[in-house]
Write a protein that holds these residues in place. Structure first.
Motif, mmCIF file in Angstrom:
data_model
loop_
_atom_site.group_PDB
_atom_site.id
_atom_site.type_symbol
_atom_site.label_atom_id
_atom_site.label_comp_id
_atom_site.label_asym_id
_atom_site.label_seq_id
_atom_site.Cartn_x
_atom_site.Cartn_y
_atom_site.Cartn_z
ATOM 1 N N VAL A 101 0.868 -1.172 0.000
ATOM 2 C CA VAL A 101 0.000 0.000 0.000
ATOM 3 C C VAL A 101 0.905 1.222 0.000
ATOM 4 N N ALA A 104 -1.952 5.860 2.090
ATOM 5 C CA ALA A 104 -3.114 5.558 2.913
ATOM 6 C C ALA A 104 -4.327 6.361 2.441
ATOM 7 N N SER A 107 -4.220 10.155 2.645
ATOM 8 C CA SER A 107 -3.118 10.828 1.957
ATOM 9 C C SER A 107 -3.562 11.193 0.547
ATOM 10 N N ASN A 122 0.324 8.379 5.969
ATOM 11 C CA ASN A 122 0.677 6.960 5.826
ATOM 12 C C ASN A 122 1.014 6.313 7.163
ATOM 13 N N TYR A 123 1.569 7.097 8.084
ATOM 14 C CA TYR A 123 1.901 6.559 9.404
ATOM 15 C C TYR A 123 0.741 6.806 10.353
ATOM 16 N N PRO A 124 0.422 5.845 11.231
ATOM 17 C CA PRO A 124 -0.741 6.003 12.123
ATOM 18 C C PRO A 124 -0.698 7.270 12.974
ATOM 19 N N GLU A 127 -1.817 10.133 10.879
ATOM 20 C CA GLU A 127 -3.268 10.080 10.645
ATOM 21 C C GLU A 127 -4.017 10.586 11.867
ATOM 22 N N SER A 239 7.098 1.184 8.586
ATOM 23 C CA SER A 239 6.257 0.372 7.717
ATOM 24 C C SER A 239 7.059 -0.813 7.190
#
Length: 445
Positions: A101, A104, A107, A122-124, A127, A239
């Motif tokens: 992926v 996200a 994004s 993309n990184y929690p 987000e 990731s």
């Protein structure tokens, strides 16, 4: 055509910025059909130039280590198909047959009340920050679209930044000029690395980078024989897909610099490192007493330190987080690549990949000169070069396909399909171990 490097202006520009001997530029040639020609900007020309100067710097270091000099650097040829494939390596990656992926759901580009915004989630933790900043009822594209539509682009940008998130208003004009590389000299002394089959054999590289540009640089140094040890904080997960793509040629360990025992281990690694590559934004490592001057004072004589950031080293945005996609948006590239339907993008994350090869080239050149150098790069610097200085080359031959440049290798994540390195004559035989699972120690020289 082989031999085209003699007249390739972008290669000459990049080599000159790295302080290289102008007489060596003609030793780099390009051949074959390549991609990256889509859009209004000369991405193909900048991409091959960054790989070309990296290959040239590796050849120069090999000649110096063999007791020779510039006259002993043999001609080399870079295949444009390999360059095009490597610059979109994340698109070609397959992990046990599964496609990664890349971006996200939160994004992307979003229409604001007075323009457009580009987000990166993309990184929690990024987000979560975006959700907090905009008061989203849920972390969905629909909720984000509605929240952005009712606000100005700069307001969204600043709200996200204030919460530790990532959003950038799409700029309609190119940003201020930035240097491609900055070099500061310190006391140098070429260490005795011993004999080695590859240009960087025996060189120890402490890798403090994340995501694409820095990991591409250290991945390349590992390909050329260096012992690359990546160090991350245990509370900031990476990731798996990103590391599967960029973790080649290195090992990965976790250390918390706020813990005395881990800090002591890090100091021991630093004392024996030949190179430190850092991808943290300006000021981040200074909090731990690990700025350039401190690193030079505590590291080995002749240490090389390469730093890279997103927005450059001066100005109000110097300390801000950023990724390739955000710099494209904030530097005016997305607007230049856009249409009536909205902003566009380069045909590759070329700021990331190009900067990575330039960093590796600068490190190799610094080693050939005896070390004792601090190098600075930024994605904005590479963007500035791309939009202002790189000129389109003659039309590339048609017929490019990625197939010849894809490889399958075993790894800690299972079987990987990956893009081959675009550097002539060297390839990885296996993929990376799993992120964070290696011991924080150097291999024997």
């Amino acid at each position: 055509m082989a031999g085209e490097g003699a007249g390739d202006r972008a290669t000459a520009q990049a080599w000159r910025a790295l302080g290289g001997d102008a007489g060596l530029v003609g030793r780099v040639g390009y051949r074959g059909a390549g991609g990256l020609g889509e859009g209004p900007l000369p991405v193909r020309e900048s991409a091959r130039a960054t790989v070309g100067v990296c290959a040239l710097a590796a050849a120069e270091l090999a000649a110096v280590r063999a007791g020779g000099g510039a006259d002993d650097v043999a001609p080399l040829v870079v295949d444009e198909g390999a360059v095009a494939t490597a610059f979109v390596s994340e698109r070609h990656l397959r992990v046990e047959g599964r496609a990664p992926v890349s971006f996200a759901p939160l994004s992307g580009f979003w229409r604001a009340a007075d323009g457009w915004v580009r987000t990166h989630a993309n990184y929690p933790h990024h987000e979560r920050a975006l959700v907090r900043a905009l008061g989203l009822r849920e972390a969905t594209p629909e909720a984000l679209r509605e929240a952005v539509a009712g606000r100005g682009a700069v307001e969204v940008q600043e709200r996200a930044y204030g919460e530790g998130g990532l959003a950038v208003a799409v700029a309609g004009e190119y940003g201020a000029p930035q240097p491609l590389v900055e070099v500061r000299e310190f006391a140098g002394r070429r260490p005795a690395w011993g004999a080695g089959a590859l240009p960087a054999s025996g060189v120890r590289v402490l890798d403090l980078t994340r995501v694409i540009a820095g990991p591409v640089a250290t991945r390349t140094l590992g390909l050329l024989g260096a012992d690359v040890l990546r160090i991350d904080a245990p509370g900031l997960a990476e990731s798996d897909d990103a590391y599967a793509d960029t973790g080649f040629g290195k090992r990965s360990a976790l250390l918390d610099l706020a813990v005395s025992g881990d800090r002591a281990v890090f100091e021991g690694l630093l004392a024996e490192a030949d190179v430190v590559v850092s991808g943290y934004r300006p000021g981040a490592l200074e909090r731990y007493g690990l700025g350039v001057r401190e690193l030079m004072a505590r590291g080995r004589p002749g240490l090389v330190v390469a730093e890279l950031c997103a927005w450059g080293w001066r100005g109000p945005w110097a300390g801000r987080r950023g990724f390739d996609s955000l710099v494209q948006a904030g530097y005016g590239i997305s607007a230049a690549c856009g249409s009536e339907a909205g902003p566009g993008v380069l045909p590759a994350q070329a700021l990331d990949h190009g900067t990575g090869y330039l960093v590796a080239a600068g490190v190799l050149r610094a080693l050939a000169q005896g070390g004792g150098r601090a190098l600075r790069y930024s994605l904005a610097g590479t963007a500035s070069w791309l939009v202002r200085d790189v000129e389109p080359a003659p039309v590339a031959p048609v017929g490019y396909t990625a197939g010849p440049w894809l490889r399958e290798v075993p790894s800690g994540y299972g079987r990987l399909r990956v893009a081959a390195s675009p550097l002539p004559g060297a390839q990885w035989l296996r993929g990376p171990s799993r992120w964070g699972t290696d011991d924080p120690t150097w291999l024997p020289r």
